[in-house]
Structure formats: C-alpha cells, structure tokens
Motif scaffolding. Structure first.
Motif, PDB file in Angstrom:
ATOM      1  N   VAL A   1     -24.424  -5.720  -3.009  1.00  0.00           N
ATOM      2  CA  VAL A   1     -23.500  -4.442  -2.775  1.00  0.00           C
ATOM      3  C   VAL A   1     -22.125  -4.949  -3.339  1.00  0.00           C
ATOM      4  O   VAL A   1     -21.232  -4.254  -4.034  1.00  0.00           O
ATOM      5  N   VAL A   2     -21.712  -6.409  -2.755  1.00  0.00           N
ATOM      6  CA  VAL A   2     -20.255  -6.399  -3.360  1.00  0.00           C
ATOM      7  C   VAL A   2     -20.329  -6.625  -4.791  1.00  0.00           C
ATOM      8  O   VAL A   2     -19.345  -6.356  -5.617  1.00  0.00           O
ATOM      9  N   ALA A   3     -20.973  -7.368  -5.424  1.00  0.00           N
ATOM     10  CA  ALA A   3     -21.404  -7.520  -7.028  1.00  0.00           C
ATOM     11  C   ALA A   3     -21.387  -6.193  -7.589  1.00  0.00           C
ATOM     12  O   ALA A   3     -20.501  -6.240  -8.732  1.00  0.00           O
TER      13      ALA A   3
ATOM     14  N   ARG B   1     -17.911  -4.360  -7.617  1.00  0.00           N
ATOM     15  CA  ARG B   1     -16.821  -5.153  -8.703  1.00  0.00           C
ATOM     16  C   ARG B   1     -17.294  -4.782  -9.982  1.00  0.00           C
ATOM     17  O   ARG B   1     -16.547  -4.587 -10.870  1.00  0.00           O
ATOM     18  N   GLU B   2     -18.649  -4.661 -10.319  1.00  0.00           N
ATOM     19  CA  GLU B   2     -18.966  -4.395 -11.664  1.00  0.00           C
ATOM     20  C   GLU B   2     -18.554  -2.860 -11.811  1.00  0.00           C
ATOM     21  O   GLU B   2     -18.147  -2.480 -13.008  1.00  0.00           O
TER      22      GLU B   2
ATOM     23  N   SER C   1     -15.948   1.930  -3.467  1.00  0.00           N
ATOM     24  CA  SER C   1     -14.975   0.590  -3.080  1.00  0.00           C
ATOM     25  C   SER C   1     -13.697   1.047  -3.266  1.00  0.00           C
ATOM     26  O   SER C   1     -13.216   1.804  -4.318  1.00  0.00           O
ATOM     27  N   ASP C   2     -12.827   0.682  -2.558  1.00  0.00           N
ATOM     28  CA  ASP C   2     -11.318   0.633  -2.713  1.00  0.00           C
ATOM     29  C   ASP C   2     -10.608  -0.713  -3.422  1.00  0.00           C
ATOM     30  O   ASP C   2      -9.496  -0.534  -3.348  1.00  0.00           O
ATOM     31  N   GLY C   3     -11.395  -1.526  -3.792  1.00  0.00           N
ATOM     32  CA  GLY C   3     -11.067  -2.651  -4.495  1.00  0.00           C
ATOM     33  C   GLY C   3     -11.026  -3.809  -3.645  1.00  0.00           C
ATOM     34  O   GLY C   3     -10.987  -5.084  -3.920  1.00  0.00           O
ATOM     35  N   SER C   4     -11.079  -3.618  -2.170  1.00  0.00           N
ATOM     36  CA  SER C   4     -11.137  -4.889  -1.115  1.00  0.00           C
ATOM     37  C   SER C   4     -12.301  -4.510  -0.238  1.00  0.00           C
ATOM     38  O   SER C   4     -12.905  -5.526   0.494  1.00  0.00           O
ATOM     39  N   ALA C   5     -12.864  -3.410  -0.066  1.00  0.00           N
ATOM     40  CA  ALA C   5     -14.024  -3.361   0.921  1.00  0.00           C
ATOM     41  C   ALA C   5     -14.909  -2.154   0.187  1.00  0.00           C
ATOM     42  O   ALA C   5     -14.428  -1.262  -0.623  1.00  0.00           O
ATOM     43  N   VAL C   6     -15.998  -2.055   0.510  1.00  0.00           N
ATOM     44  CA  VAL C   6     -16.949  -0.855   0.157  1.00  0.00           C
ATOM     45  C   VAL C   6     -17.048  -0.030   1.709  1.00  0.00           C
ATOM     46  O   VAL C   6     -17.399  -0.405   2.890  1.00  0.00           O
TER      47      VAL C   6
END
Length: 239
Positions: free
Chosen positions: A157-159, A162-163, A81-86
């Motif tokens: 995937v998003v969670a 972020r984790e 992740s780049d902080g905004s997308a995976v």
C-alpha cells in the motif's frame, strides 16, 4: 427301491430333490451373497481411487474460476494518501465486508455446481469420491483466494500511495478477513448437496443373490437370466 430279476436297484431320482430353478426355496448350506463386479456403478477400490483423484484435481482447478470471478465482482476499498499516511476514503464504507460476502456466495455456487457434476457423472457416492470432493473444495477455495489476491491491486500500500501521489484515490488490496469460514463454505455446500442428490437420484443397491453349489438365482447375479418361459409359476419346483 425296486426288484428286477432278483436284483435291487435304487431309484434314479432321489425323493424331495430341490428344483434348482425355484427362486423361492431356502439357500443351501455353504451359499453366500454374490456381489456384482465390474459394473461402472459399483467400482472396485482401485477405480474409486482414480475417480476420487480426478474429482479432487478438477474441483481444485475450478478454484481459478472462483478467484477470477471474485476479483471481478468484489467491491473495491478506496484508499487515499495525504503524503504521510494512507486512509480509507470512506471510513464508514462496507466494501471490506462485501469482499468476504462475495467470496462466500461464489464459493457456495461453486460447491453446488461441483456436487451436481460429480453426482451426475458418478451416480454412486463412494466414500473416496466424497472425500475427493471435499478436499477439492478446500483446495479450490484456497486457490481462488490466492488467485484473487495475486491478480488484484498491489499489496504494498505504501509503495502504491507514493506511486499515485498525494490526494489520489487508489484501490486497497483484495483481502479475506474470515479466511477459515470462507474456505470451508465450498466443501460443506458440496457435501450437503451431493448427499441429497445421491439419496434422491443415486443407484439403488441390488437385491442380494444367493449363489452356491446347486443354487441359481434370477436376482442380482452377474450373467443370470430368467429361463425360457419365465420362472416356475407359484414358486413350486418341478419334478
């Protein structure tokens, strides 16, 4: 017919009476084929239903082993992740295809093992047992798929991104892309191998036995045996 003191008596033994111990004579009218009952190699319908149900359950439960092996052996798909997308860490990687291929290979192995076990334990391939084997293979594949997904990396995937934080590589969820094909591999391999094994090593059908009034056969009739001294020589009936 004989005369004795003015009386007429008939012979005690009718001429041309067939010998009941002659295995080569034609069956009398009213005779029929006698199937063998009670043999474990020739089960009745109720027994075959129980066998089919047991085969279905045991083969389906083997899907747990399939799921665990798939989770262990399938290649991982790395994400970042780049902080905004995976994104995929390696956009040209073939790990996703490798997961499907691993599942298919394992399903084929499980299909071969289940077919060999059923053919070895139940030497006669009844229709219901074959249906149970196929149904168990489908259920086992579905169970293995769900076990692998459930015990594998999180599907959120998003969670997960972020984790772990920005720039940290993590594993994508374990997935099957060709679900229908992968699920059908197990039953198809099991049916094909079971057919070959039963054709090569299965119990052969016994010779039909004619039974009826006044008729005895030495072949295939339950409880029938060769009389002392063996069958009459040359297939000729005695007087």
């Amino acid at each position: 017919m004989a005369w004795h003191d003015g009386t007429v008596t008939a012979p005690l033994t009718p001429p041309h009476q067939p010998n009941p111990h002659d295995p080569w004579q034609n069956p009398p009218s009213g005779s029929h084929l006698a199937p063998a009952h009670g043999s474990p190699d020739d089960p009745d319908t109720a027994t075959e239903l129980r066998q089919a149900a047991l085969v279905t359950v045991l083969v389906a439960l083997a899907g747990i082993g399939l799921g665990l092996l798939w989770l262990w052996l399938a290649p991982r798909v790395p994400l970042v992740s780049d902080g905004s997308a995976v994104f995929l860490q390696n956009s040209e990687g073939e790990e996703a295809i490798g997961a499907d291929g691993t599942f298919v290979l394992l399903a084929a192995v499980f299909g071969a093992l289940s077919a060999a076990a059923v053919a070895w334990r139940l030497r006669r391939g009844g229709v219901l047992v074959v249906v149970g084997l196929a149904l168990g293979g489908v259920l086992g594949s579905l169970l293995g798929w769900r076990v692998g997904v459930w015990l594998g990396p999180s599907s959120d995937v998003v969670a997960r991104a972020r984790e772990v934080g920005k720039g940290v590589v993590f594993d994508a969820p374990l997935e099957l892309h060709a679900v229908v094909v992968a699920v059908l591999v197990w039953p198809f391999v099991a049916l094909a191998l079971h057919l070959l094994l039963t054709a090569a090593f299965g119990v052969r059908e016994p010779e039909p036995a004619w039974v009826g009034e006044g008729w005895t056969s030495y072949y295939g009739e339950p409880g029938a045996g060769v009389p002392p001294g063996g069958p009459p020589a040359g297939g000729q009936g005695g007087s």
